[in-house]
Every structure is written in C-alpha cells, then in structure tokens.
Write an enzyme that holds these catalytic residues in place. Structure first.
Site, PDB file in Angstrom:
ATOM      1  CG  HIS A 148      -1.702   1.272   1.384  1.00  0.00           C
ATOM      2  ND1 HIS A 148      -2.933   1.474   0.792  1.00  0.00           N
ATOM      3  CD2 HIS A 148      -1.432   2.417   2.062  1.00  0.00           C
ATOM      4  CE1 HIS A 148      -3.386   2.677   1.087  1.00  0.00           C
ATOM      5  NE2 HIS A 148      -2.484   3.263   1.874  1.00  0.00           N
ATOM      6  CD  GLU A 149       1.966   3.430   3.651  1.00  0.00           C
ATOM      7  OE1 GLU A 149       2.130   4.517   3.071  1.00  0.00           O
ATOM      8  OE2 GLU A 149       0.977   3.204   4.373  1.00  0.00           O
ATOM      9  CG  HIS A 187       0.485   6.373  -0.745  1.00  0.00           C
ATOM     10  ND1 HIS A 187      -0.680   6.929  -1.231  1.00  0.00           N
ATOM     11  CD2 HIS A 187       0.151   5.795   0.441  1.00  0.00           C
ATOM     12  CE1 HIS A 187      -1.677   6.702  -0.382  1.00  0.00           C
ATOM     13  NE2 HIS A 187      -1.190   6.015   0.629  1.00  0.00           N
ATOM     14  CG  HIS A 235       5.753  11.338  -5.627  1.00  0.00           C
ATOM     15  ND1 HIS A 235       7.002  11.330  -5.062  1.00  0.00           N
ATOM     16  CD2 HIS A 235       5.541  12.622  -6.024  1.00  0.00           C
ATOM     17  CE1 HIS A 235       7.520  12.536  -5.099  1.00  0.00           C
ATOM     18  NE2 HIS A 235       6.650  13.340  -5.681  1.00  0.00           N
TER      19      HIS A 235
END
Length: 227
Positions: free
Chosen positions: A100-101, A104, A108
């Site tokens: 999940h991280e 991100h 980006h």
C-alpha cells in the site's frame, strides 16, 4: 448553542463509527500478522521488488521507529517508511501494508492527479485545521465575521480529507494488483490483504464524514447568527 448543537448527535455517531473502524483496523492487522504469507518475503523485500518493477530505484525504504501502523510514504525525500513489524515481518499484514505504501510512491512517480491535488491543498489544510477552531470561537464571542473566515479555512481542511479518500483507495487497489501480478499472495491470502486494506480505508471514510458534519455545523451556526 455553539458547544451543543443538534448536528453534534450525528458527529457523535460518526465518531463512534471512526472508533469502530480503528478497532477493525487493529483487529485485522493483528489477525493477519499471525498468518505467514506463502511468498516467505518480508515487507521490505516486497516493497523493494515492487519499486524495482516500476523502475523506482531512487525511492528508498527505511524502518520507522514511531510504532505500529506508522507506515507512510514521504514524497519529499522519496522514502517509504515501514514500522518494525511490517519492515521485517513476512505476514499477510506486512505484505499488504508495505504494498500500500509503495502504491503511494507509484502515484507520486506517475503524477497521480488526486495526489498532486492533495499535496497542493496541504498548506491551506494545515493552516485551516490549526486556526479555524480559534477563529470560530473568537468570532462567536467577539467579532462575528471571523466565523466566516474560520469556516473558509476549515473548508480547506475538509476538502483535504475528501481528496484523501480516492488517494488511499487507489493506493490500496494498486497494492492488491501488484501483489497478485507478482504472485506474492495466494487466493486465500488475497482475502486477508483485502480485509486489512479495506478496514484501513474505513478510517478515512469516517474521518471525512466527521469533518463534513463539523463543517455543516459551523455553517448552520453562522447562518443562524445572521438571522
């Protein structure tokens, strides 16, 4: 009337949902942290492989010392920070949160529109969340126009919360896709990944609901003061 408003009943309900969602997050996290993933890879290994798959070699991964569920992606330093259990753990929870991280980080790198919008909103939202309550109180007791200013600032914070929803849901979707495409989870483990990530998403929904209800409360108070 400023401190006890009919809208508070709905806000209390939303707070209750938020607390339930938070307990759901912790419950699913700890449940699936005891289920070892068949891939036998740690969170940091999974994160690194997904990043490398997308050519994000400049994104680093660090161990966070802030405790459980402190995992996050820092776009300023291009760093994925994973808490100890996620960084070194090889459980279904570890893989889900690590992916999940990384989602991100991929957002980006791809200049995902909603992430860019949220980043642009952050300065105003940060000021709004800090200053709005004081302006609303001062406006109610002293200079009434300050209520309108406070509402305007608080609106930025509420918008930030609302924009966060698609950002988080998209990161979770990316995580599920990556874990499946790289065969890091079995069909049974995929269910656990979904439960961990979906529970986390509920906390963002509850937070957004609380923020919207608080904003409506302030607007109603301001409208009532004009009458």
């Amino acid at each position: 009337m400023f401190f006890f408003h009919p809208m508070d009943f709905l806000i209390f309900i939303a707070f209750g949902i938020a607390m339930w969602a938070q307990s759901k997050v912790k419950g699913n996290f700890y449940k699936y942290s005891r289920v070892q993933a068949s891939a036998q890879l740690t969170g940091v290994q999974v994160a690194r492989r997904i990043l490398d798959k997308h050519g994000l070699y400049d994104v680093t991964i660090e161990r966070s010392n802030r405790g459980d569920l402190s995992d996050h992606y820092d776009p300023r330093s291009k760093t994925v920070r994973l808490s100890g259990p996620i960084y070194s753990g090889a459980s279904v929870s570890s893989l889900a949160i690590a992916a999940h991280e990384v989602g991100h980080a991929i957002q980006h790198a791809e200049s995902y529109s909603m992430l860019k919008f949220r980043s642009a909103l952050f300065p105003a939202a940060n000021i709004g969340s800090r200053m709005a309550p004081w302006l609303l109180i001062l406006g109610f007791f002293t200079f009434e126009p300050l209520i309108g200013v406070g509402i305007g600032l608080f609106s930025a914070a509420v918008l930030f919360q609302l924009v966060t929803l698609p950002v988080e849901y998209d990161a979770s979707h990316r995580a599920k896709v990556e874990l499946e495409e790289l065969n890091f989870v079995s069909p049974q483990e995929k269910v656990g990944v979904g439960k961990v990530l979906n529970a986390a998403a509920l906390t963002y929904v509850a937070s957004a609901a609380i923020a919207v209800l608080q904003l409506l409360k302030f607007i109603m108070i301001f409208a009532g003061s004009d009458d």
